[in-house]
Design an enzyme around this catalytic site. Structure first.
Site, PDB file in Angstrom:
ATOM      1  N   GLU C  55       0.932  -1.377   0.084  1.00 37.65           N
ATOM      2  CA  GLU C  55       0.046  -0.082   0.061  1.00 37.65           C
ATOM      3  C   GLU C  55       0.972   1.285   0.069  1.00 37.65           C
ATOM      4  OE1 GLU C  55      -0.321  -2.557   1.908  1.00 37.65           O
ATOM      5  OE2 GLU C  55      -2.257  -3.581   1.059  1.00 37.65           O
ATOM      6  N   HIS C 124     -11.641  -6.660   8.557  1.00 36.14           N
ATOM      7  CA  HIS C 124     -12.248  -6.437   7.442  1.00 36.14           C
ATOM      8  C   HIS C 124     -13.508  -5.367   7.470  1.00 36.14           C
ATOM      9  CE1 HIS C 124     -10.085  -9.979   6.783  1.00 36.14           C
ATOM     10  NE2 HIS C 124      -9.840  -9.589   5.295  1.00 36.14           N
TER      11      HIS C 124
HETATM   12  C1  LIG Z   1      -1.856  -5.139   4.369  1.00 35.36           C
HETATM   13  C2  LIG Z   1      -2.743  -5.764   3.604  1.00 35.36           C
HETATM   14  N1  LIG Z   1      -2.969  -5.624   2.378  1.00 35.36           N
HETATM   15  C3  LIG Z   1      -4.022  -6.498   1.567  1.00 35.36           C
HETATM   16  C4  LIG Z   1      -4.745  -7.402   2.060  1.00 35.36           C
HETATM   17  C5  LIG Z   1      -5.770  -8.242   1.313  1.00 35.36           C
HETATM   18  N2  LIG Z   1      -5.106  -9.663   1.040  1.00 35.36           N
HETATM   19  C6  LIG Z   1      -5.249 -10.664   1.808  1.00 35.36           C
HETATM   20  S1  LIG Z   1      -4.642 -12.186   1.179  1.00 35.36           S
HETATM   21  C7  LIG Z   1      -3.936 -11.348  -0.281  1.00 35.36           C
HETATM   22  C8  LIG Z   1      -2.903 -11.720  -1.171  1.00 35.36           C
HETATM   23  C9  LIG Z   1      -1.919 -12.536  -0.399  1.00 35.36           C
HETATM   24  O1  LIG Z   1      -1.094 -13.398  -1.313  1.00 35.36           O
HETATM   25  P1  LIG Z   1       0.141 -14.200  -0.862  1.00 35.36           P
HETATM   26  O2  LIG Z   1       1.094 -13.136  -0.071  1.00 35.36           O
HETATM   27  O3  LIG Z   1       1.000 -14.710  -1.905  1.00 35.36           O
HETATM   28  O4  LIG Z   1      -0.205 -15.193   0.217  1.00 35.36           O
HETATM   29  P2  LIG Z   1      -1.226 -16.434  -0.315  1.00 35.36           P
HETATM   30  O5  LIG Z   1      -2.637 -15.978  -0.262  1.00 35.36           O
HETATM   31  O6  LIG Z   1      -1.004 -16.582  -1.708  1.00 35.36           O
HETATM   32  O7  LIG Z   1      -0.805 -17.544   0.548  1.00 35.36           O
HETATM   33  C10 LIG Z   1      -4.263  -9.821  -0.051  1.00 35.36           C
HETATM   34  C11 LIG Z   1      -3.890  -9.016  -0.975  1.00 35.36           C
HETATM   35  C12 LIG Z   1      -4.314  -7.872   3.565  1.00 35.36           C
HETATM   36  N3  LIG Z   1      -4.946  -8.891   4.191  1.00 35.36           N
HETATM   37  N4  LIG Z   1      -3.422  -7.027   4.100  1.00 35.36           N
END
Ligand SMILES: Cc1ncc(C[n+]2csc(CCOP(=O)(O)OP(=O)(O)O)c2C)c(N)n1
Ligand SMILES: Cc1ncc(C[n+]2csc(CCOP(=O)(O)OP(=O)(O)O)c2C)c(N)n1
Ligand SMILES: [Mg+2]
Ligand SMILES: [Mg+2]
Lengths: 328, 332, 332, 328
Positions: C55, C124
């Site tokens: 972000e 959330h």
């Molecule tokens: C600071 C923050 N930004 C955005 C999100 C929304 N979000 C939740 S999971 C995710 C994707 C994460 O992907 P990755 O790090 O590859 O983990 P995976 O789900 O593949 O295990 C996002 C963008 C969040 N939870 N926290």
């Protein structure tokens, strides 16, 4: 444990679909990561996981019923219904409270490891982050502090190739590997096939050894594949081919370990089926017990007044007053 | 006040092996304001040390240490530079006890100098306390005297919840009452300027009535407490001057008792006005004392602009502006 | 409402080549709430694209683009995840025009869904608007209807100052009045639910009187606006219901005019109470309408705890709690 | 320009010591970085500097008087007395407003470069960060975004070995070089002797070429030495040996370039002295003019009501009311 993790995921996923809770996240295809790594470190070592390492708790024998009660936010939920399903926490089992905010645990784990080193304690820390989340500042701060303070920690990047809808390239996975990020900090960076149980075990064992001997931190990139949707709120059909999972060449970690053990004569189809049956049975029984304590919306929760507790160690006047306003 | 803060950390480092002090330039150098001067030399590199320039990493490390069982005391070099750590403070430190149902908590203290009056320009003068008072799970503390600074800091370090400890840098090295154009009356004239050696505490959550009065209640904290006292002397109104000392949890009883007596209230802070902590105080006072109020509650605050370097004294809410507000409240 | 927001961005991408839309999962996928659905397909990868999960980097890039002369519109996936960008927002975007004396500025819009009612748990469901209202240099906007959502978003995109555009996710896909246990009355029954195609604006800084009334003034925004209306119907008090729409700059005249008429005021928001925006509203109302007030200003807000997953409806300040406050205010 | 920069620094430093302003920061020993790099890029390229690249403005011919008026926060200060001395800003000269908050400019520069690429503009961005500040999250976000979006930007790390009181090791400079941080992102990382004017020029030219041809970003570590205190508020005697500066083997960039040019027969002691005299004279004259417009505390400032301007493009009611409260 991998088999059990998968059985657990399937059951909870169904429970969410049946409306028994609001949300669930599977780790299908990634079971080897959490399970093999947990087996390769000591029971006393502290884990700072992301939300996709439920295998840690299962490998450490944390009661399935408690996990399920958390998912159902019911009266027996150890987190008193406060957290989104799957955001487990257990100090006793060396499993740090999962945060909804991505990446924050990565640099916290370094602090825990610094504390352990300060105390001359030989326990180490291990932490997990998704490849997508490596783009957050916390990832950089973790590597910087780990290198500068030579913290006894294992920094794991779980590269399951997807971050919700964006593939690993959006996180910079095409220009370079995530393992190579370690080089610039003077840390060792390992890259292993995350679906090869034994490879994961070996790499983790090496890093744990190194940390325990106070030689410092290591970064391990675990290359795997998120076989299912991101969560029950997600629809991968919108952004990747339906058959991609099946086409993934490095396959299913459970099937691969099974084949390997059978080839070695250490395991058999029969034993495997038996193991699956037993896992399914264990999960079924646990779920029966957990559902007995209520599911989300069943009204069987911790008492409402607990909502005002644990904001602080004590309850200041303004929270007491608010609790009275609510009449509980 | 700086020596009092130094003494508080020295005392706690001596008493409790789980206390660690760290931050940018905090170790060998002893801090850009000298708050940790000599602590590394006395307690060693493992107890008091320098960190990389990464506020987020500093607070994250402190949270991890807290989860382990230590009591980290971290310095953010200026309150203006705490924002890179905001996510770790708001999303993690403040919520950990709640989200883990008490399984993990963060007995961390974040010390940081705030406020203007030193020609620091817009990034060495901010007063961000209101942001932290809106974050549930944090305690926010601001001392106004050397005695309180030491006693409150020791209480903060011993507290099992995360405490944002804001230090009025303008009075680090001597008192200041806002009359920048006059000689300053020394601490010695201030009741709470004597700082005992060794361990003592001032409890969190208790305000102090620094001047009893019948006509009007002045609510202030930090540097502005002294401005409020000066304004009281300047206008000769019999004001009751209350030093909040802790913003959250707030000592509401002391405030309500006073306003019910005086019927008039003026709130003073240096932070920008809109959604500053003065807003919460005004809301609480009118909720709790509505039928005793004889005049609108006045807020004397910094303007809703960044802190401009050349206009230090036009920006700083000095005694003259407080006096005007007092007179408006008395006139009403 | 989600289609209205999508249409606003589509309209601006079509009208102005300097408008770019980006964020996490925003491009190919169209956003986890589908707000940018189809925009990449229609306007191309260079106009609407996915970013890494950072972000701080997203907002920093937008600031740099703004300095170049573009009009970036970024999405932060949940308001709960805006804190990693807090330094770039507070220290940079909000101050750039001032510190450069107008030489550089940031015509950026940050869209982000806020609020609870969706069983999202503590990360959330947050309503952080008050934090941004305290930051000088930012504008803070919160729509409550599809018509306003589109018109205000277009105004925000065209605005030359950084705008924090908070979207009430609970009413993304249909109205909600807080009666979670009853069938929902559809948007069609709502005056401002019709969303014209193409370009139109709703100016920033103007509140809307959604219901005229003589007895009491209800101040609300976002999801809570509908809760306030429901509460009015439930208790039969002739309340004037004002939708603030823009929190900063605030439409003070509309508020003062109303409270001077009614003499009673109840403020409703979902955010935690202490130092929430309701505090600023209460402070302003008592400063401006003191002699017209017949009862203490009431605040109906979220509790000062994180948003607990299992206690969604005990936490959410629903119509019943608003009715109680109205009755307290009328009874006083 | 290096000579002029040094003369300027000396004069302003003295001015601060004489109480004519509140604060000043010199770049003594680092002049080659800003000056050579500015000469190696185009006049239209956009710079996102830290507070130690005043050499950029001087090399681009920005009026010394304006710089001095900013330092004095006087009536002619282009920033209307709002910023701490040396926090210059000039869109016209491609110099981004300096922030007091470390590191933020690094990732903003990437955004500017992305915008330039989007517009098909061939101008590139260049940004500077101190080695200490590389520990901030902004550094990581800048490299990540620069790599993923192939932004036409030059990312400069000025390693002057000190961050106020902490040496580069506290930022991780002992485990690895700052240039090597680039590897993990798939970006080229160059490390040059920052006190060798020609080396700095050559490296920057290469990176500019690369960026302009849309081959992407480069990271350059400029190895130099902060010869003076951090700022006028600092006392280096407390944390490093007094003679360290003198002992620094890679010496003074001005003296080195001078010796080199003399060896080549392109320059002479006489010319150098003349240049120094001329620079001192130019600075003296400019300062006389600037002081004529007032110094800090002299009362000669922009009108007080400007304090309420530029918070927003227009002035909302609450600021108008506050301005009236102040009676201006
Ligand atoms: C600071 C923050 N930004 C955005 C999100 C929304 N979000 C939740 S999971 C995710 C994707 C994460 O992907 P990755 O790090 O590859 O983990 P995976 O789900 O593949 O295990 C996002 C963008 C969040 N939870 N926290
Ligand atoms: C976010 C932030 N944290 C801390 C500071 C205080 N500070 C100002 S300069 C400085 C040292 C920076 O060192 P370096 O990055 O090496 O740059 P140099 O001064 O050597 O040019 C610090 C810690 C700041 N200005 N901003
Ligand atoms: Mg992933
Ligand atoms: Mg440096």
């Amino acid at each position: 444990a991998m088999v059990l993790t998968r059985a657990y995921d399937d059951r909870m996923y169904r429970a969410q679909r049946q409306g028994k809770t609001s949300f669930y996240m599977k780790c299908t295809g990634e079971e080897a990561v959490a399970v093999a790594q947990t087996m390769a470190i000591d029971a006393g070592d502290m884990c700072f996981p992301s939300y996709r390492q439920q295998g840690i708790l299962i490998a450490r024998g944390y009661p399935l019923v408690e996990m399920m009660c958390q998912v159902y936010s019911n009266v027996r939920d150890p987190l008193k219904g406060r957290q989104l399903p799957i955001m487990y926490s257990s100090r006793e089992y060396g499993f740090f409270s999962i945060s909804g905010n991505l990446g924050t645990q990565f640099s916290q784990a370094v602090g825990w490891a610094m504390a352990s080193a300060y105390k001359g304690d030989d326990r180490i820390a291990a932490t997990w982050i998704g490849e997508g989340t490596t783009a957050e500042g916390d990832f950089h701060q973790a590597l910087t502090f780990a290198a500068v303070f030579r913290a006894p920690v294992i920094l794991n990047v779980v590269n399951n190739q997807w971050a919700i809808s964006s593939f690993q390239g959006i996180a910079g996975g095409e220009q370079s590997t995530f393992a190579s990020r370690a080089i610039g900090y003077g840390l060792p960076g390992l890259r292993v096939d995350g679906n090869d149980f034994l490879a994961v075990y070996a790499a983790t064992q090496w890093a744990a050894e190194r940390a325990r001997n106070n030689l410092g931190a290591s970064l391990i990139e675990l290359y795997t594949y998120r076989a299912e949707g991101h969560s029950t709120s997600d629809d991968p059909g919108r952004y990747r081919p339906a058959d991609e999972a099946g086409a993934w060449p490095l396959g299913d970690p459970v099937a691969r370990l099974k084949a390997h053990l059978i080839a070695l004569g250490e395991w058999s189809e029969e034993q495997h089926e038996a193991a699956q049956k037993e896992a399914a049975e264990q999960v079924r029984a646990a779920n029966k017990e957990a559902e007995g304590f209520g599911t989300l919306g069943s009204g069987s929760t911790a008492s409402t007044k607990t909502m005002f507790e644990d904001v602080y160690k004590g309850m200041p006047w303004h929270l007491r007053r608010q609790r009275q306003d609510l009449g509980v | 006040m700086i020596q009092a803060l130094n003494s508080a950390m020295d005392t706690m480092l001596t008493r409790d092996p789980d206390v660690l002090v760290f931050g940018e330039d905090v170790g060998y150098f002893g801090g850009v304001f000298r708050a940790t001067d000599g602590l590394q030399k006395k307690h060693g590199m493992t107890r008091c040390f320098d960190t990389p320039i990464g506020e987020g990493g500093i607070v994250a490390a402190a949270i991890g240490m807290g989860a382990y069982g230590l009591r980290p005391v971290v310095e953010i070099q200026f309150a203006d530079y705490i924002y890179p750590a905001f996510d770790q403070i708001v999303s993690e430190a403040a919520r950990l006890r709640y989200r883990s149902a008490g399984d993990f908590f963060v007995p961390m203290t974040i010390r940081t100098p705030y406020g203007g009056g030193i020609f620091g320009g817009q990034t060495h003068s901010q007063s961000p306390e209101a942001l932290f008072t809106h974050v549930v799970g944090l305690k926010t503390v601001i001392p106004s005297t050397p005695y309180d600074a030491k006693g409150l800091l020791i209480s903060a370090i011993e507290d099992d919840d995360p405490v944002i400890f804001l230090e009025p840098k303008r009075i680090y090295n001597g008192p200041f009452d806002g009359h920048h154009d006059r000689p300053i009356s020394p601490w010695s004239q201030h009741p709470a300027s004597e700082v005992p050696d060794g361990y003592y505490t001032v409890p969190l959550g208790n305000a102090a009535v620094l001047r009893e009065g019948a006509d009007l209640t002045l609510l202030a904290y930090g540097t502005m407490l002294h401005v409020a006292l000066a304004a009281t002397n300047d206008c000769g109104v019999d004001a009751e001057v209350i030093d909040l000392r802790t913003l959250v949890p707030l000592d509401i009883e002391t405030i309500v008792k006073s306003v019910e007596k005086t019927g008039r209230c003026v709130i003073v802070h240096e932070a920008t006005r809109t959604s500053g902590y003065g807003a919460e105080l005004a809301a609480l006072v009118q909720e709790n004392c509505f039928y005793h109020l004889e005049a609108p509650i006045e807020r004397v605050t910094g303007w809703d602009t960044p802190y401009p370097h050349a206009f230090e004294w036009q920006y700083f809410p000095g005694p003259a502006r407080v006096v005007e507000a007092i007179q408006r409240a008395m006139g009403a």
